[in-house]
Enzyme design. Structure first.
Site, mmCIF file in Angstrom:
data_model
loop_
_atom_site.group_PDB
_atom_site.id
_atom_site.type_symbol
_atom_site.label_atom_id
_atom_site.label_comp_id
_atom_site.label_asym_id
_atom_site.label_seq_id
_atom_site.Cartn_x
_atom_site.Cartn_y
_atom_site.Cartn_z
ATOM 1 N N GLU A 66 0.871 -1.174 0.000
ATOM 2 C CA GLU A 66 0.000 0.000 0.000
ATOM 3 C C GLU A 66 0.910 1.227 0.000
ATOM 4 O OE1 GLU A 66 -2.957 -0.293 -0.643
ATOM 5 O OE2 GLU A 66 -3.218 -2.432 -0.262
ATOM 6 N N CYS A 80 -1.737 9.318 2.829
ATOM 7 C CA CYS A 80 -1.331 8.756 1.534
ATOM 8 C C CYS A 80 -2.346 9.020 0.440
ATOM 9 C CB CYS A 80 -1.051 7.261 1.663
ATOM 10 S SG CYS A 80 -2.477 6.285 2.207
#
Length: 459
Positions: free
Chosen positions: A208, A242
């Site tokens: 991720e 993110c």
């Protein structure tokens, strides 16, 4: 660390967790642990950041953790059952099944920006799938890492979950362990190293990663609504997210209005930002200097302050700013910003915006604002991103019925909810033959019946 792993690996082979009762108990323990320690977790995170809003920890870390556990407890028993799947009439009366099984030992590498949720989220999926867990906490958030390790030890047996602390060399050694699956959340650069470290053991990985998540504003969008949602996403955790909006693609004649609306939004939502209890700090001096360097490389007339406050490395306060039309090859447009800096990039026609996004590494998220159906559909079908939000930002990460993950440079694999359960399970195919079947007709010596059958199906 290696001894801990060896112990977990042995247990995963000799005592696989195949019953729902044990898995549900572990999820209950996780829920109780979170409930009992909310304040201490928020305090430790705030200490690591120099200051992090407790409300943000509740909203962005505790809330999705609790709802994720509830979702898993509601659906996990069904997910783990063998599922009948279709079979060709040619093989009937046999039937096919898919049987989920625990992989064994799952390694989780946790980043510093959301150290609670990005530990708990993967743990939920791993526990629901019946796995044992090793977790490497981020060395950049040492107060929380120690608090989390001490807390886990009070609620879980080390034969179920163990937490690893240490600096970069420990993280490197952790990624080299022969896990049954390794999940890493962090930067693309480090993700490449993690994947390389896992390769000799053929360890499957879920990465991720980050990247630059664009916002495309259609010419019919309600600009006030756009600013409201984009600024929310950009200021949450001081931009250290993110999937924060990284830059905005918008027609040039809207730039000044966007900047003015952003100033008004800041005045309303973060008045007196220096002493505002809702606004967080940059995690450390190293990250502060990195981001300040992006701004120092720009001309001053490109930088538009949204408040009267100034940044301070001592307190690591970084007030939000907008950067107008930075060069495509500038650092602020090449690197993931991970801070409250928002570039505005102009486009003339929608095809230009789509081309701009597609000419760069595929982003973890793409955000689109507008009501024009054909424009929205054009973007939906002509761009590739880890996730897509229409008239919203960030909220897709909290949807437990949606897989969350990246594509290309922004990651590989997805988890959350059922997608996470399946990612951290072996979905074993099972073919069940019936007592009465015609398979003997296909055995040698191959006679006329066999040849007629082959003639029918071979073209």
């Amino acid at each position: 660390m290696k001894a801990q792993f060896s112990r977990l690996q042995t247990l995963s082979r000799t005592q696989p967790i195949n019953d729902w009762g044990t898995r549900e108990t572990q999820l209950d323990n996780l829920e109780i642990m979170l409930s009992d320690n909310q304040a201490s977790f928020a305090k430790a995170i705030s200490e690591d950041f120099g200051y992090r809003s407790e409300s943000e920890t509740q909203f962005a870390e505790l809330f999705p953790s609790f709802t994720g556990i509830s979702h898993a407890k509601k659906h996990g028993k069904k997910w783990m059952k063998a599922q009948r799947v279709s079979i060709s009439p040619l093989y009937m009366p046999a039937h096919n099944e898919v049987q989920p099984q625990p992989l064994g030992v799952v390694g989780i590498m946790v980043p510093w920006n959301y150290p609670l949720f990005l530990a708990i989220g993967p743990m939920i999926d791993a526990l629901t799938a019946g796995n044992r867990i090793m977790i490497k906490m981020s060395e950049a958030a040492p107060q929380f890492a120690q608090t989390f390790a001490d807390t886990i030890a009070r609620y879980f047996s080390p034969d179920m979950i163990c937490v690893v602390l240490g600096e970069v060399e420990i993280a490197a050694a952790f990624s080299e362990l022969p896990f049954d699956h390794l999940l890493y959340t962090g930067s693309t650069a480090v993700g490449k190293k993690v994947m390389a470290a896992a390769a000799p053991n053929l360890t499957p990985v879920t990465l991720e990663l980050g990247g630059k998540s664009p916002v495309i504003v259609l010419d019919d969008a309600n600009l006030e609504s756009v600013v409201n949602r984009v600024m929310m996403g950009k200021t949450l955790n001081a931009g250290q997210t993110c999937i924060a909006p990284d830059y905005v693609l918008i027609q040039r004649h809207y730039h000044e209005q966007f900047i003015q609306l952003a100033k008004e939004w800041m005045a309303k939502h973060y008045p007196n930002i220096e002493n505002n209890p809702d606004y967080s700090r940059i995690i450390n001096a190293e990250q502060f200097k990195r981001v300040k360097g992006y701004l120092d490389a720009l001309s001053t007339d490109q930088i538009h302050a949204l408040t009267t406050a100034e940044s301070h490395i001592e307190t690591r306060l970084m007030p939000p700013v907008i950067v107008s039309e930075p060069a495509p090859d500038s650092e602020v447009m090449q690197e993931e910003i991970f801070a409250p800096i928002l570039p505005l990039v102009h486009y003339e026609v929608l095809d230009d915006a789509i081309h701009f996004v597609n000419s760069r590494p595929r982003p973890l998220a793409l955000y689109v604002f507008g009501d024009n159906h054909s424009g929205l559909e054009k973007i939906r079908h002509n761009t590739v991103s880890g996730g897509l939000c229409i008239n919203e930002v960030i909220m897709h990460v909290a949807q437990h019925d949606l897989p969350f993950g990246g594509v290309g440079d922004s990651g590989t694999g997805a988890y959350h909810g059922k997608a996470g359960f399946e990612r951290l399970s072996h979905m074993k195919p099972v073919f069940v033959q019936a007592k009465l079947n015609g398979m003997n007709l296909l055995l040698p010596p191959y006679g006329g019946l066999f040849k007629k059958a082959m003639a029918l199906f071979l073209k």
